[in-house]
Each structure stands twice: as C-alpha cells, then as structure tokens.
Design a protein around this motif. Sequence first.
Motif, mmCIF file in Angstrom:
data_model
loop_
_atom_site.group_PDB
_atom_site.id
_atom_site.type_symbol
_atom_site.label_atom_id
_atom_site.label_comp_id
_atom_site.label_asym_id
_atom_site.label_seq_id
_atom_site.Cartn_x
_atom_site.Cartn_y
_atom_site.Cartn_z
ATOM 1 N N ILE A 1 -13.121 -24.682 -25.151
ATOM 2 C CA ILE A 1 -12.484 -23.394 -25.425
ATOM 3 C C ILE A 1 -11.480 -23.052 -24.336
ATOM 4 O O ILE A 1 -11.728 -23.290 -23.151
ATOM 5 C CB ILE A 1 -13.533 -22.278 -25.676
ATOM 6 N N SER A 2 -10.334 -22.538 -24.776
ATOM 7 C CA SER A 2 -9.247 -22.253 -23.837
ATOM 8 C C SER A 2 -8.465 -21.036 -24.320
ATOM 9 O O SER A 2 -8.851 -20.401 -25.297
ATOM 10 C CB SER A 2 -8.327 -23.471 -23.740
ATOM 11 N N GLY A 3 -7.385 -20.740 -23.657
ATOM 12 C CA GLY A 3 -6.589 -19.560 -24.009
ATOM 13 C C GLY A 3 -7.050 -18.354 -23.229
ATOM 14 O O GLY A 3 -7.501 -18.476 -22.087
ATOM 15 N N HIS A 4 -7.001 -17.185 -23.879
ATOM 16 C CA HIS A 4 -7.325 -15.937 -23.176
ATOM 17 C C HIS A 4 -8.827 -15.672 -23.115
ATOM 18 O O HIS A 4 -9.290 -14.606 -23.488
ATOM 19 C CB HIS A 4 -6.644 -14.747 -23.883
ATOM 20 N N ILE A 5 -9.592 -16.639 -22.691
ATOM 21 C CA ILE A 5 -11.042 -16.469 -22.634
ATOM 22 C C ILE A 5 -11.460 -16.381 -21.160
ATOM 23 O O ILE A 5 -10.830 -17.005 -20.308
ATOM 24 C CB ILE A 5 -11.753 -17.643 -23.379
ATOM 25 N N ALA A 6 -12.503 -15.585 -20.894
ATOM 26 C CA ALA A 6 -12.873 -15.374 -19.488
ATOM 27 C C ALA A 6 -13.349 -16.670 -18.821
ATOM 28 O O ALA A 6 -12.992 -16.946 -17.688
ATOM 29 C CB ALA A 6 -13.954 -14.301 -19.393
ATOM 30 N N ARG A 7 -14.191 -17.427 -19.526
ATOM 31 C CA ARG A 7 -14.709 -18.664 -18.937
ATOM 32 C C ARG A 7 -14.371 -19.864 -19.823
ATOM 33 O O ARG A 7 -15.205 -20.336 -20.602
ATOM 34 C CB ARG A 7 -16.229 -18.554 -18.758
ATOM 35 N N ASP B 1 -9.763 -10.694 -18.474
ATOM 36 C CA ASP B 1 -9.447 -9.331 -18.006
ATOM 37 C C ASP B 1 -9.918 -8.244 -18.974
ATOM 38 O O ASP B 1 -9.283 -7.185 -19.083
ATOM 39 C CB ASP B 1 -7.934 -9.168 -17.766
ATOM 40 N N GLY B 2 -10.965 -8.500 -19.712
ATOM 41 C CA GLY B 2 -11.511 -7.502 -20.630
ATOM 42 C C GLY B 2 -10.628 -7.183 -21.827
ATOM 43 O O GLY B 2 -10.807 -6.154 -22.492
ATOM 44 N N ALA B 3 -9.678 -8.060 -22.123
ATOM 45 C CA ALA B 3 -8.785 -7.834 -23.277
ATOM 46 C C ALA B 3 -9.586 -7.892 -24.579
ATOM 47 O O ALA B 3 -10.697 -8.420 -24.616
ATOM 48 C CB ALA B 3 -7.684 -8.882 -23.279
ATOM 49 N N ALA B 4 -8.999 -7.357 -25.646
ATOM 50 C CA ALA B 4 -9.651 -7.430 -26.958
ATOM 51 C C ALA B 4 -9.227 -8.713 -27.656
ATOM 52 O O ALA B 4 -8.098 -9.186 -27.486
ATOM 53 C CB ALA B 4 -9.248 -6.224 -27.792
ATOM 54 N N LEU C 1 2.987 -13.887 -24.157
ATOM 55 C CA LEU C 1 2.028 -14.961 -24.452
ATOM 56 C C LEU C 1 0.828 -14.921 -23.504
ATOM 57 O O LEU C 1 -0.211 -15.493 -23.795
ATOM 58 C CB LEU C 1 2.709 -16.338 -24.332
ATOM 59 N N THR C 2 0.985 -14.278 -22.353
ATOM 60 C CA THR C 2 -0.099 -14.285 -21.362
ATOM 61 C C THR C 2 -0.750 -12.910 -21.242
ATOM 62 O O THR C 2 -0.122 -11.893 -21.496
ATOM 63 C CB THR C 2 0.433 -14.685 -19.971
ATOM 64 N N VAL C 3 -2.014 -12.927 -20.831
ATOM 65 C CA VAL C 3 -2.699 -11.669 -20.492
ATOM 66 C C VAL C 3 -2.384 -11.342 -19.029
ATOM 67 O O VAL C 3 -2.020 -10.224 -18.686
ATOM 68 C CB VAL C 3 -4.227 -11.806 -20.711
ATOM 69 N N SER C 4 -2.519 -12.352 -18.173
ATOM 70 C CA SER C 4 -2.048 -12.160 -16.801
ATOM 71 C C SER C 4 -1.372 -13.459 -16.378
ATOM 72 O O SER C 4 -1.973 -14.535 -16.440
ATOM 73 C CB SER C 4 -3.201 -11.788 -15.873
ATOM 74 N N ASP C 5 -0.095 -13.354 -16.020
ATOM 75 C CA ASP C 5 0.707 -14.541 -15.717
ATOM 76 C C ASP C 5 0.656 -14.818 -14.220
ATOM 77 O O ASP C 5 1.141 -14.021 -13.418
ATOM 78 C CB ASP C 5 2.151 -14.280 -16.175
ATOM 79 N N PRO C 6 0.068 -15.967 -13.816
ATOM 80 C CA PRO C 6 -0.062 -16.243 -12.382
ATOM 81 C C PRO C 6 1.277 -16.365 -11.655
ATOM 82 O O PRO C 6 1.329 -16.239 -10.439
ATOM 83 C CB PRO C 6 -0.844 -17.564 -12.340
ATOM 84 N N PHE C 7 2.359 -16.609 -12.401
ATOM 85 C CA PHE C 7 3.656 -16.817 -11.752
ATOM 86 C C PHE C 7 4.567 -15.598 -11.819
ATOM 87 O O PHE C 7 5.669 -15.616 -11.277
ATOM 88 C CB PHE C 7 4.355 -18.043 -12.364
ATOM 89 N N ALA C 8 4.104 -14.536 -12.512
ATOM 90 C CA ALA C 8 4.979 -13.390 -12.755
ATOM 91 C C ALA C 8 5.488 -12.764 -11.457
ATOM 92 O O ALA C 8 6.695 -12.575 -11.299
ATOM 93 C CB ALA C 8 4.246 -12.350 -13.595
ATOM 94 N N SER C 9 4.571 -12.494 -10.510
ATOM 95 C CA SER C 9 5.026 -11.784 -9.317
ATOM 96 C C SER C 9 5.881 -12.690 -8.431
ATOM 97 O O SER C 9 6.834 -12.230 -7.795
ATOM 98 C CB SER C 9 3.844 -11.204 -8.550
ATOM 99 N N SER D 1 0.591 -22.337 -22.479
ATOM 100 C CA SER D 1 1.526 -21.212 -22.627
ATOM 101 C C SER D 1 0.791 -19.882 -22.531
ATOM 102 O O SER D 1 1.310 -18.923 -21.971
ATOM 103 C CB SER D 1 2.259 -21.290 -23.969
ATOM 104 N N LEU D 2 -0.428 -19.835 -23.085
ATOM 105 C CA LEU D 2 -1.211 -18.594 -23.052
ATOM 106 C C LEU D 2 -1.665 -18.272 -21.623
ATOM 107 O O LEU D 2 -2.088 -17.161 -21.334
ATOM 108 C CB LEU D 2 -2.438 -18.702 -23.972
ATOM 109 N N ARG D 3 -1.586 -19.262 -20.736
ATOM 110 C CA ARG D 3 -2.029 -19.061 -19.349
ATOM 111 C C ARG D 3 -0.877 -19.189 -18.348
ATOM 112 O O ARG D 3 -1.107 -19.361 -17.153
ATOM 113 C CB ARG D 3 -3.116 -20.072 -19.007
#
Lengths: 442, 158
Positions: free
Chosen positions: A243-249, A274-277, A425-433, B89-91
């Motif tokens: 499992i991948s994508g916007h999942i916590a673990r 991040d507690g997203a829905a 596409l991201t919930v939190s983008d590690p490269f954004a800042s 892409s999602l990450r």
Amino acid sequence: MSGTKFFMNFPVTETSHLLDAYTARGGYQALAKALQMQPADVTKEVSAGGILGHGGAAFPAGRKWGVVKLNDGEPHYVCMNADEGEPGTFKDRWLLEHVPHMCLEGLIIGSFALMGRHAFIYIRGEFDLPYRRMAAAIEEAYANNLLGENILGSGYSCDVVLYRGAGSYVCGEASAMLASLEGKKGWPRNRPPRLTVKGLYQKPTVVNNVETLANIPVIIGRGAAEFKKVGTPKSPGTQMISISGHIARPGVYEVEYGYSWEKFIYEDCGGMQDGAALKCIIPGGVSTKLLSAKELEGLTLDHISAVAGGSQLGSGGMMAIAEATCMVRVAQVIQRFYHHESCGQCTPCREGMGWMERILDRIVAGHGRMEDIERLYEIGEANDGTTICSLGDSAGYANTAILDHYREEFEYYITNGRSMYDGRLTVSDPFASALAGAGARG
Amino acid sequence: MRPMKHLIPEFEEWKKRYPAGFEGSLTIPCLRRIQEDRGWIADSDVDELTAYLGVPRTQVDEVLAFYTQFTRKPLGRHHIQVCRNLSCSLRGADGLVAYLSRRLGITPGQTTLDGRFTLSTVECLASCGTAPMMMVGDTYHENLTPESVDALLETLRS
C-alpha cells in the motif's frame, strides 16, 4: 491482527534470507515431501488447495498446471514471473528480498510437478537487490543438492535460469515475457494457442507469479486441507498487500483473505497521511478500477468481495488517495504511464494511448474542450478487447473509472481552465519549502 | 574501445544452464553484461554479439530500441532515474525532479557538462511505499527529502 501469516512470520534480519535460516524455519521440507510423490499428485494437491494466482488475474494455479500433459514427450517449462512493474505493486520485491528460497522452493516443486528439466525466473531489470539475493539463493541451492542433478537423491534433475529483464512493463504479460526470454523484444503473442500448449521455445510452459509459487511450499508442506482453513472458501490463503500513496503507514502487509478492508486501512495502516480524509482507493495496481471511500464500506479483502464492489483485488498493489487531490492530474499521470509502456504492436493501443495522453495534457494545460470527456470514453471503448494483451483495455478502464466517479472535476477544469483542487497531488510535499522563494515550481 | 571478447568465457558458462540450441536467449543477458562493462552499447558490440550468438542483427537492434535500460550512447558517470509514477507523484516526485534539476543545472534527459550526472525520469520502480525515490546506478534511494538528496549528491561528487 490480520490473521495467519505464511511469509511475514519470522524476524527479518541481515541473514534471514539465507539458506541456513530458511531451513531452520522448516524450509525445503515441502520439496523433500513433493519429491516422494508422483508429479501429477503434486498438481492435484495444489488444485485441492484452491489457490488463485497472485499476479492479478486470480486464475486457479492448479488448473493451469493441470492442463500440461505430462506424457506428451515434450520438454515443459515453468517460469516465475518476477517482472513486478504494475504501479502500486511492490510485494513480490519483498518476497524476493526476504524469502528468496521459499520462492525458489515453490518453483522447483512446480517444475517437478510438470516434469520440467529447466525452470526460469524472469526478474525485473531494475531489481538489483532482489536479483542478487535470488542469484545467491540459486547458488546455495546448487551447492546443497536442492538444484542440479539428482535433487536430494530423488532422481529428479532441474536447472534454474535467472533471467534479468531490461526495462519494459509489458514483459510482465506472460507471452511477452516468453518472447523476452527468447532474446527478443517483448511483444505479446496472440492466444490461442495457450502458453500451456505452445509457450517458451514453442513448448508447453506455465508462467506463475512470485507469490503464487512462494505459496506452493505452504500448500505441499501443510497439505491442501490445512491450507484451505486459512482465508475464505473461494479465496484460500493470504494475500501480500503493498500500500502506498497518501497513507500514514505505507509498506507491505500480509493479510488473510476475508479481512476487513476498512480495518486494514484505518487501523493496520494508520489511516491517511496527516489525518486527511480518504477520497478513493486504487485496489490492485493502476490497471484496476478505483473504489471511492463510500464504495469501500463493508468490503472484505478477497477476490469475490472486490469484484462485488465493482473492482478487482488485482496484484494487491493498493494506492490510497486523499480528499482534495486533483483527479484530472491523477488520470494524466496514469495515462502517461500507459502511453510510455504501450509496446506499439496493436494500432488501437499504440495510437489510443498517445491520443488519450494528449487530451489529458491539453485539459491540464487549461485548453480542454467539453467533447474531450466523451472522446476519452470512446478511445477507451475502441481499445476494449481489440488488442493482443490487456494493456489497452486497462488504460481505458482506469480512465473511465476516474471519469465515472469524478466527472465534475473534469468539467470544472475544462470550463474554468484550471483545477478544482489547484492541481494538487500531494498531501504534504517534502520539497515544497526548499523550492519556494527561488521561483522554481513544484 | 574494448571489444566484448574478454566476456566470452563468462557467456560460455551461462550457456550451460540453458536448454541446448536456444543461445538466442542470451541476447539480453549478454547486452546487459556488455553495458555493465562499458556503460553503453556500441555498434561494434552489436556486430560482435550477432556473430557470437548467430542471431539476426535486426533482432539485436530491436531489443536495444525496445528496452529502456539499454543505451547506445554514453551517459554521465552517475545515472539518476527518478520515479514519477502515481505513488511517487502523490508523495512529491514533481518536487524531487524540480529540486534535482535546480541542484544539477540540467533538465531530465540531460547530462551535466562535467559528465558526472545524467538525470532521467522513469515510470515505476516498484518502490511505491517509500516514495519519493530514485535509482542511482543500480541502487535505490528512498523516502527522499531535500536534505537526503543534498547529502547523496555530496557523496557522489566527492
């Protein structure tokens, strides 16, 4: 708890993939047992276990083996499909890295059941560590008379060829894989004749997924009756789920068939990042139809339930997508993949994949037309059943499922020339800042 | 340019595990080994391999064109391949590509002027649970952040 585990039931250490550790866990006892049986009886036992193939199509493995005629005087080949490339799927990689001997034991038993002299492992070209682990496992097996001449004094001899691909998704399709094994470009072949009639080198060939073969020592070792006690009556055993994508673990899990899907996502995997829905799940690799959070309610992790829910469990490669993700861009990323991987043999796929990608690129660029939506449906339909392999169909299904569920996002994008969700596409983008403030775009 | 002849003893060993008469199967493994040796496949390699295996030249040319891991021209010393399929892409794969482009001063498909780095994007490396990720040479680098990318580039530069 997600039930009985066949594979993830030992502590992973730096040496747990080696032969000594595997035999200490009872490894190769199933091979010794199988070699005392008649080859046809091994196949019967696998059939009785009721295992469905773990590559995605869920075809009964025993039935596939049973088609090969043992007394036809032809060489028979068994090929382990380790060309894992379906986006979202990375469970075979875990098996190859951590239980290479279990996979190999299953392959040798399969080859014995089909009276094959040569067996093959077709491993994805990019898989360096899995390749090295499997290569070492094969050498250990040769050195300990588990491969080669007169295995364990049984009179049965078998050689295993470890074959590394060179970068092609379509080679995961069984007939394309065999073309690649013959040293050619990986073009799928028309069937019939089935591969169990004319496969590798035009001889009867069985192609099985890594996880399917890794289950064989479990079935033979415990016996079919014991194996069937795990899972559900129509989907016996366990399923490796990545499992991948916007999942916590994110990661690889092993669950017993019949386990609650919601429990798996919200408890075992910790819910969303991040507690997203949760917006939707792509259940078994990008080629399977997505299921919205609502559609997931009450479903269990097994083939029957997934089909009843309107999708498939596929390869167990799940992707979780959070609310406020732009599904137009998700469709674009998926379509880019299909266009890139179309082998170009069949016209509807070769032309259709690029056409769909261009349409999606145009919508994302803000120049979409309302008729584009119908056009995407039409191209998908034109591909359905008109190509040699199912890559073309899959792209259509993936797109259509997104359109069926989130048509209003496409309409909004086309009408306004921009995404309803800012193209996110991201919930939190590690490269954004790190990228912000320097004029670079994320 | 080194010819492939010194690899033939190794290829002969491989042949022993194949069913006899199907040496053409060795096309892809031999090409992989030649590329591992020199970093790319030259026309002269194709000539020598077709003669050695007895396969048609078109078959070898087709194989080289079909599989994405083969290259017919030299790449940078470190080939960075960033996965940008859906899970990555999602990450944050788009951010990773932008960040690497800025750090290296090149866009995907290009090689740095000093010949040290080639940057590429690829579609799925089956490491979806540890996204965003990239492959450098044969090695996977996972769960990337700006800090871990910087540290890695520093190591590769030294």
